[in-house]
Motif scaffolding. Structure first.
Motif, short mmCIF file in Angstrom:
data_model
loop_
_atom_site.label_atom_id
_atom_site.label_comp_id
_atom_site.label_asym_id
_atom_site.label_seq_id
_atom_site.Cartn_x
_atom_site.Cartn_y
_atom_site.Cartn_z
N ALA A 39 0.85 -1.21 0.00
CA ALA A 39 0.00 0.00 0.00
C ALA A 39 0.88 1.25 0.00
CB ALA A 39 -0.93 -0.02 1.21
N VAL A 40 1.92 1.25 0.84
CA VAL A 40 2.81 2.42 0.90
C VAL A 40 3.49 2.64 -0.45
CG1 VAL A 40 4.89 3.36 1.98
CG2 VAL A 40 3.17 2.23 3.40
N GLU A 41 4.00 1.57 -1.04
CA GLU A 41 4.65 1.70 -2.36
C GLU A 41 3.69 2.31 -3.37
OE1 GLU A 41 8.31 -1.28 -2.59
OE2 GLU A 41 7.44 -0.18 -4.24
N ASN A 42 2.44 1.86 -3.35
CA ASN A 42 1.48 2.37 -4.31
C ASN A 42 1.09 3.82 -4.04
OD1 ASN A 42 0.43 0.39 -6.50
ND2 ASN A 42 0.90 -0.86 -4.71
N ALA A 43 1.01 4.18 -2.76
CA ALA A 43 0.72 5.58 -2.44
C ALA A 43 1.82 6.48 -2.99
CB ALA A 43 0.56 5.76 -0.93
N VAL A 44 3.07 6.04 -2.85
CA VAL A 44 4.20 6.82 -3.37
C VAL A 44 4.14 6.87 -4.91
CG1 VAL A 44 6.71 6.90 -3.59
CG2 VAL A 44 5.67 6.44 -1.36
N LYS A 45 3.84 5.73 -5.52
CA LYS A 45 3.70 5.72 -6.99
C LYS A 45 2.65 6.73 -7.45
CE LYS A 45 3.20 1.61 -9.05
NZ LYS A 45 2.90 0.15 -9.21
N ILE A 46 1.52 6.73 -6.76
CA ILE A 46 0.42 7.63 -7.14
C ILE A 46 0.84 9.09 -6.95
CG2 ILE A 46 -1.94 8.37 -6.49
CD1 ILE A 46 -2.31 5.26 -5.69
N ALA A 47 1.47 9.37 -5.82
CA ALA A 47 1.89 10.76 -5.54
C ALA A 47 2.91 11.23 -6.57
CB ALA A 47 2.47 10.86 -4.13
N ARG A 48 3.86 10.38 -6.92
CA ARG A 48 4.87 10.76 -7.91
C ARG A 48 4.23 10.97 -9.28
NH1 ARG A 48 9.71 6.73 -5.98
NH2 ARG A 48 10.88 8.29 -4.78
N VAL B 277 -5.15 1.87 -0.44
CA VAL B 277 -4.80 3.29 -0.54
C VAL B 277 -6.09 4.01 -0.86
CG1 VAL B 277 -3.43 5.06 -1.71
CG2 VAL B 277 -2.50 2.75 -1.46
N VAL B 278 -6.39 5.04 -0.06
CA VAL B 278 -7.63 5.79 -0.29
C VAL B 278 -7.32 7.27 -0.17
CG1 VAL B 278 -8.27 5.47 2.17
CG2 VAL B 278 -10.02 6.14 0.51
N GLY B 279 -7.96 8.06 -1.01
CA GLY B 279 -7.72 9.49 -0.91
C GLY B 279 -8.27 10.25 -2.09
N ARG B 280 -7.75 11.46 -2.25
CA ARG B 280 -8.29 12.42 -3.21
C ARG B 280 -8.45 11.83 -4.60
NH1 ARG B 280 -4.44 17.30 -2.73
NH2 ARG B 280 -4.89 17.36 -4.96
N ALA B 281 -9.66 11.98 -5.15
CA ALA B 281 -9.97 11.38 -6.44
C ALA B 281 -9.05 11.90 -7.54
CB ALA B 281 -11.43 11.66 -6.80
N ASP B 282 -8.71 13.21 -7.48
CA ASP B 282 -7.87 13.76 -8.56
C ASP B 282 -6.49 13.11 -8.57
OD1 ASP B 282 -7.49 15.11 -6.09
OD2 ASP B 282 -6.43 16.73 -7.11
N LEU B 283 -5.97 12.75 -7.39
CA LEU B 283 -4.66 12.08 -7.34
C LEU B 283 -4.78 10.63 -7.77
CD1 LEU B 283 -3.48 13.39 -3.83
CD2 LEU B 283 -2.79 14.26 -6.08
N MET B 284 -5.74 9.94 -7.17
CA MET B 284 -5.92 8.51 -7.45
C MET B 284 -6.22 8.27 -8.92
SD MET B 284 -5.56 6.91 -4.45
CE MET B 284 -6.18 5.28 -4.80
N ASP B 285 -7.05 9.14 -9.49
CA ASP B 285 -7.46 8.95 -10.88
C ASP B 285 -6.47 9.53 -11.88
OD1 ASP B 285 -9.65 7.42 -10.36
OD2 ASP B 285 -11.11 9.05 -10.44
N ALA B 286 -5.41 10.14 -11.38
CA ALA B 286 -4.39 10.67 -12.30
C ALA B 286 -3.65 9.52 -13.00
CB ALA B 286 -3.38 11.53 -11.53
N GLY C 38 -2.32 1.07 -14.58
CA GLY C 38 -1.09 1.47 -13.88
C GLY C 38 -1.00 0.96 -12.46
N LEU C 39 -2.11 0.54 -11.89
CA LEU C 39 -2.13 0.03 -10.51
C LEU C 39 -2.72 -1.37 -10.51
CD1 LEU C 39 -3.68 3.19 -8.75
CD2 LEU C 39 -1.25 2.60 -8.91
N GLY C 40 -2.23 -2.23 -9.64
CA GLY C 40 -2.86 -3.55 -9.57
C GLY C 40 -1.95 -4.59 -8.94
N GLY C 41 -2.16 -5.83 -9.34
CA GLY C 41 -1.47 -6.98 -8.75
C GLY C 41 -2.41 -8.16 -8.76
N THR C 42 -1.87 -9.36 -8.84
CA THR C 42 -2.70 -10.55 -8.99
C THR C 42 -3.74 -10.68 -7.88
OG1 THR C 42 -0.83 -11.68 -9.99
CG2 THR C 42 -2.64 -13.08 -9.24
#
Ligand code: PLZ
Length: 421
Positions: free
Chosen positions: A114-123, A281-290, A295-299
């Motif tokens: 989750a942390v890795e993905n939050a960083v990916k999304i923020a970047r 990971v949950v949060g602002r739609a504009d960030l998450m949907d950017a 681009g996000l996922g996993g088996t």
């Protein structure tokens, strides 16, 4: 049943030495306040599998939901063939987290993921590289999250090189920073960020509202809001890592609520799944949907069995009002430890996330030896406790939020006796 001693022999020949265990006993069953080992010995649980079984082990609703889901289907992969429970868990994350803005969520398997993905999304959303983390932080054991984690031993030692563009700022740690107020400690951290990183390079500021592995460090009031305000003013994403603090542990759904924070992104795991592996990971739609589709996922992210467990765990938290239970547990623990011995510098924490920090009496020099001795005495008397802290001098208490009062009090009696040894 095979004895713990036998199992331990087999383990030594089969399980890698790098994977440790706190107690030498092997578990046969566990419930709301206790574990029973294969030798028939009972342990009072002040660990909850590291803040996971907030609703207890084998919680009735979780067991039923998992059983029903396993009978229907166990895995399709949400990226291949989606199902309702994944969507419902995301809706719940959106409802339960602070922040009145529009949100989106995505599901993963572990806290580190989750942390890795939050960083990916923020970047991705900011187009910036730098991630700011804090002294004493713990965010996981994968390559990026090792870089985000502060402590070398045991988490990072000889596992480098680590991911770049990670910068560490000083934390507010009232016992150890000379009593800086929250705003003063924030000013100190912001100075480091501005001078050493530069506001316009920062993709994300990532922080645990109350640090977990780092020692249950509760920042001084005003620290978190000031850091969050700086992030906002500088276009950086403020990420609250609520993996250990979340889901009723601190007496709120999320610890961010206590200071009125509305993090841009929140990472969750642990207590969320009632013992099954799931993270979000949950949060602002504009960030998450950017992030572009795919681009996000996993088996396994948001596996249907884990989603069923999460929904049942959340329902249990609501129905039993485990936020109130956490606050009650915290009050009971703090009252039991009120008459401190001179080697305890502080009893701190919130809700059912309480710790005591051991020092050499009359100083603030960490006393890891005494911490280990008290913890060992607890284990010998059948109380499962964990240590933590950068200096290994913090004993922490994370009972299941459904722990019967009698088990809680028996545990505290053992702890008080252990303090006399
Ligand atoms: N962020 C705040 O507390 C996990 C780690 C135990 P995973 N804490 C327990 C250990 O020694 O490995 C944690 C956390 C915070 C992230 C994580 C990582 O969560 O589910 O262990 O990956």
């Amino acid at each position: 049943m095979t004895s713990s001693e036998e199992l331990h022999k087999r383990r030594l020949a089969a399980v890698a030495k790098g994977v440790g265990s706190v107690i030498p006993s092997y578990v046969a069953s566990a419930g709301g306040g206790t574990l029973t080992d294969v030798d028939g010995r009972e342990w009072i649980d002040f660990a909850s599998g590291i803040a996971v079984t907030n609703v207890g082990n084998a919680a009735p609703r979780v067991v039923e939901a998992v059983r029903a889901q396993v009978e229907r289907f166990t895995h399709t992969c949400f990226m291949v063939a989606p199902y309702e429970s994944y969507v419902t868990v995301c809706e719940q994350l959106i409802d339960l987290t602070p922040g009145s803005f529009e949100k989106r969520a995505a599901l993963f398997n572990s806290g580190a993921e989750a942390v890795e993905n939050a960083v990916k999304i923020a970047r991705h959303a900011t187009g910036r590289p730098a991630v700011v983390v804090f002294d004493h932080a713990y965010h996981g054991r994968t390559n990026l999250t090792m870089a985000l984690t502060a402590k070398n031993m045991p988490y990072k030692h000889r596992f480098g090189p680590f991911a770049p563009e990670v910068y560490r700022a000083p934390m507010s740690y009232p016992l150890r920073d000379g009593g800086l107020t929250g705003p003063e400690a924030a000013r100190r951290a912001i100075d480091v960020i501005e001078k050493q990183v530069g506001g316009s390079n920062v993709a994300a500021v990532l922080i645990e509202p109350i640090q977990g592995e780092g020692g249950f460090v509760v920042p001084a009031p005003g620290f978190l809001p000031a850091v969050a305000a700086w992030a906002k003013a500088n276009g950086a994403v403020f990420i609250a890592d609520e993996i250990q603090t979340g889901f009723a542990r601190t007496g709120q759904w999320f610890a961010s609520e206590d200071e009125g924070l509305e993090p841009d992104l929140i990472t969750t795991a642990k207590g969320m799944g009632g013992g099954l592996p799931i993270a979000g990971v949950v949060g602002r739609a504009d960030l998450m949907d950017a992030v572009h589709a795919g681009g996000l996922g996993g088996t396994y992210g948001g596996n249907p069995v884990a989603c069923a467990a999460a929904l049942a765990a959340i329902e249990t938290m609501r129905e039993l009002d485990l936020n109130a239970a956490a606050r009650r547990i915290g009050d009971t623990i703090k009252a039991a430890l009120a008459d401190l011995d001179p080697g305890v510098a502080e009893v701190r924490g919130r809700g059912a996330m309480i710790a005591m920090e051991f020092v050499i009496p009359g100083t603030i020099e960490p006393d890891a030896t005494r911490t280990a001795a008290v913890s060992k005495a607890c284990h010998e008397a059948g109380l499962l406790t964990l240590t933590c802290g950068t200096y290994g001098n913090v004993l922490r208490f994370l009972p299941p939020l459904v722990i019967p009062d009698e088990d809680l009090r028996r545990g505290l009696d053992i702890l008080r006796a252990a303090l006399l040894t």
